[in-house]
Write an enzyme that holds these catalytic residues in place. Structure first.
Site, mmCIF file in Angstrom:
data_model
loop_
_atom_site.group_PDB
_atom_site.id
_atom_site.type_symbol
_atom_site.label_atom_id
_atom_site.label_comp_id
_atom_site.label_asym_id
_atom_site.label_seq_id
_atom_site.Cartn_x
_atom_site.Cartn_y
_atom_site.Cartn_z
ATOM 1 N N ASP A 185 4.841 -4.758 16.363
ATOM 2 C CA ASP A 185 3.280 -5.060 16.700
ATOM 3 C C ASP A 185 3.337 -5.526 17.952
ATOM 4 O OD1 ASP A 185 3.415 -3.452 14.148
ATOM 5 O OD2 ASP A 185 2.807 -5.266 13.032
ATOM 6 N N GLU A 212 7.413 -10.665 6.907
ATOM 7 C CA GLU A 212 6.868 -11.174 7.847
ATOM 8 C C GLU A 212 5.513 -11.858 7.180
ATOM 9 O OE1 GLU A 212 3.749 -7.504 11.035
ATOM 10 O OE2 GLU A 212 4.103 -8.176 8.579
ATOM 11 N N HIS A 251 0.741 -0.791 0.034
ATOM 12 C CA HIS A 251 -0.315 0.118 -0.134
ATOM 13 C C HIS A 251 0.972 1.099 0.576
ATOM 14 C CE1 HIS A 251 0.212 -1.239 4.796
ATOM 15 N NE2 HIS A 251 0.949 0.666 4.054
ATOM 16 N N GLU A 280 -2.758 -12.750 -1.426
ATOM 17 C CA GLU A 280 -3.582 -13.045 -1.175
ATOM 18 C C GLU A 280 -4.025 -11.323 -1.764
ATOM 19 O OE1 GLU A 280 -4.452 -15.178 1.960
ATOM 20 O OE2 GLU A 280 -2.600 -16.661 1.924
ATOM 21 N N ASP A 317 7.162 -6.061 4.401
ATOM 22 C CA ASP A 317 5.985 -6.343 4.655
ATOM 23 C C ASP A 317 4.440 -6.875 4.851
ATOM 24 O OD1 ASP A 317 4.563 -4.352 7.452
ATOM 25 O OD2 ASP A 317 3.588 -3.345 5.851
ATOM 26 N N GLN A 342 -4.516 3.816 3.904
ATOM 27 C CA GLN A 342 -3.328 3.617 2.774
ATOM 28 C C GLN A 342 -3.850 2.898 2.094
ATOM 29 O OE1 GLN A 342 -2.223 1.420 6.026
ATOM 30 N NE2 GLN A 342 -0.014 3.303 6.336
ATOM 31 N N LEU A 357 0.132 -9.476 0.024
ATOM 32 C CA LEU A 357 0.981 -8.965 -0.980
ATOM 33 C C LEU A 357 0.265 -10.554 -1.733
ATOM 34 C CD1 LEU A 357 4.236 -8.039 -0.696
ATOM 35 C CD2 LEU A 357 2.908 -6.876 -1.850
#
Length: 552
Positions: free
Chosen positions: A315, A247, A108, A212, A205, A173, A210
């Site tokens: 996170d 990730e 994004h 799916e 990231d 985003q 990316l």
């Protein structure tokens, strides 16, 4: 297997350190960390034993999502520094034997990115197809929103564009259309640019988003994995020792697919989310059984691939692969208050506060993580036992400024007010926990962590070897061995608050050398060594066969 490959495929035996330039060290006194400040601390990181620095986003951004909302993939945020500062960072790190990787955030952009501004201006814009649009709001399955505290849909209406646009994260985003060949070309070009600036690779990231994509016509992406294969090939043409760390918070077999074919043609490394979550369940129960099961369930991966192990990341501590009942156990043990939790799926705390500052347990957990098959990844501040600041909203609670000294603002900045508040909970602030004091204390967590890292880098068996979980005879104890190139390292960790005794089979070895003590253990009548473990005790042993020469 030749030992020469341990340096060729460097990520197999690396120690990775994640940091945010924004919160690491402010050198110009404006309240925000900067690249010059980081460069001034490269010697600190190299001395600690770090061999790879992972940079969180430092690109131009409105910072509505801590820099993950990017307006220019080829630039450097002016608060962080200049291209010249970045070049000096890379030169200094390389001089100290430290590689640098950075976040690749390409699913994004910010809604202020020139691409999106052009895309929303007209249906005929050449950038219109860079994003995912719909004339009517599509139907959505329940539970598909990533941040349910902020968003209630993955689609938002753009008045100027006169259409609905897709956003898998925040509404500011918009999602890139990865089915568009021009977008794919841009992603590759972004990688090529930063590799040319000296990066050794990327932490990719949100990989599942990316691979799916939603909101696209059926058949728009015939093979989702083709994108990752293309990116790896492109990166390898620019730099032969490039590394892509993904990730990917998925179950083990789904994770395995992201490494690619038998030889590995997609990601080089994946974060080991299943083992991390099982570790916290095991810690909550004082029973190593869930962790042992998770290790046994890991699928074989390509020879050049690697797991990335971690205790904490930037996170929330996600626990979404546990059942509701298991997650409740972990919440009860480590985050019973509502303010400790996020989205009902994770925790907003760092390890030291979750363990009430118990140094025995803290050190046992890091010893365990560093001994697991794979590559250890540290989040900044873990080496000194930093806490979180729960007054900082959401996931950001663990991203408070680094605590360098007991000086004002923890030595992070000379500004009147830091850009982000420091930890201020009694007993956890920089007046009690900081780098300067711990460097002068032989028994500190920082000095212990430096010894741990040194030992880990001297044990390529843990990064390269085949892992076997052993039966320690005690449910609270995890024992495992890693075999590589004729050498064996055995790690034993007790999750119990009580002293325990276990036996470790030596399989014909002459002795077991304790890597953290001046002790050589000889086998008894059963060909095993007896180990007395203190509460939360941990031992690393290298097996020695007759006539074998071992490292000092």
């Amino acid at each position: 297997m030749s030992r020469k490959r341990t340096s060729d495929i460097w990520w197999k035996n690396a120690v990775v350190y994640c940091l945010d330039v924004e919160t690491f060290l402010d050198w110009n006194g404006d309240g925000h960390g900067d690249i010059v400040g980081l460069t001034e601390r490269i010697d600190y990181l190299a001395g600690l034993g770090v061999s790879c620095i992972w940079l969180m986003p430092f690109y131009p951004s409105p910072r509505q999502d801590d820099g993950y909302d990017i307006t220019d993939f080829y630039g450097i945020d002016e608060r962080a520094g200049s291209p010249g500062d970045f070049a000096e960072l890379i030169r200094t790190a390389n001089d100290r034997g430290v590689r640098v990787i950075a976040d690749l955030v390409v699913n994004h952009t910010s809604d202020r990115h020139p691409w999106y501004r052009a895309a929303r201006s007209s249906p005929d814009s050449p950038f219109r197809d860079f994003y995912v649009w719909s004339e009517k709001k599509p139907k959505e399955p329940k539970g598909g929103v990533v941040f349910p505290d902020k968003e209630d849909s993955n689609w938002d209406y753009d008045e100027k564009a006169g259409a609905w646009y897709l956003h898998r994260f925040y509404r500011h985003q918009p999602e890139l259309n990865i089915a568009n060949p021009e977008v794919r070309d841009e992603l590759a070009q972004i990688m090529g640019y930063w590799l040319q600036q000296g990066l050794a690779g990327f932490r990719v990231d949100a990989v599942p988003f990316l691979l799916e994509p939603i909101g696209l016509p059926d058949g728009a992406v015939s093979d989702p994995h083709e994108l990752m294969r293309d990116l790896r090939r492109y990166a390898a043409r620019h730099r032969g020792d490039v590394m892509l760390l993904g990730e990917v918070n998925l179950p083990p077999m789904d994770l395995r697919a992201l490494f690619g074919d038998e030889d590995g043609d997609e990601l080089h490394m994946c974060f080991n989310f299943p083992v991390m979550q099982a570790m916290y369940l095991a810690l909550a129960r004082g029973d190593a059984t869930p962790l042992a099961a998770a290790l046994r369930e890991l699928p074989p991966i390509p020879e050049d691939s690697q797991w990335a192990n971690f205790v904490r990341n930037h996170d929330e501590l996600t626990l979404d692969q546990l059942t509701d009942e298991e997650r409740a156990e972990v919440f009860e043990a480590f985050g019973p208050e509502e303010e400790h939790q996020l989205f009902g799926r994770g925790l907003r705390r760092r390890l030291p506060t979750m363990l009430n500052g118990d140094q025995r347990r803290i050190r046992m957990v890091y010893s365990l993580m560093f001994s697991l098959p794979g590559t250890p990844v540290l989040f900044y501040g873990e080496e000194i036992g930093m806490a979180e600041n729960l007054r900082i909203e959401g996931r950001m609670s663990v991203r408070s400024p680094m605590q360098w000294s007991s000086e004002r603002h923890g030595g992070f900045t000379t500004a009147r007010r830091p850009g982000r508040p420091l930890v201020d909970a009694p007993g956890w602030g920089p007046d009690r926990i900081n780098v300067a004091d711990q460097r002068r204390d032989d028994g500190s967590l920082l000095n212990w962590m430096e010894r741990l890292i040194r030992r880990r880098r001297e044990c390529p068996e843990l990064g390269w070897g085949a892992c076997t979980v052993l039966d320690a005879g005690e449910p609270a104890v995890l024992a495992h061995r890693c075999d590589w190139d004729g050498n064996v390292v055995v790690a034993v960790h007790s999750l119990s608050e009580s002293p325990l005794e276990v036996e470790v089979p030596l399989d014909g070895a002459e002795a077991a050398v304790d890597l953290f003590a001046h002790e050589e253990l000889r086998p008894g009548g059963k060909g095993a060594v007896a180990l007395a473990l203190e509460p939360y005790g941990h031992r690393w042993l290298r097996l020695r066969h007759e006539g074998q020469r071992l490292p000092p």
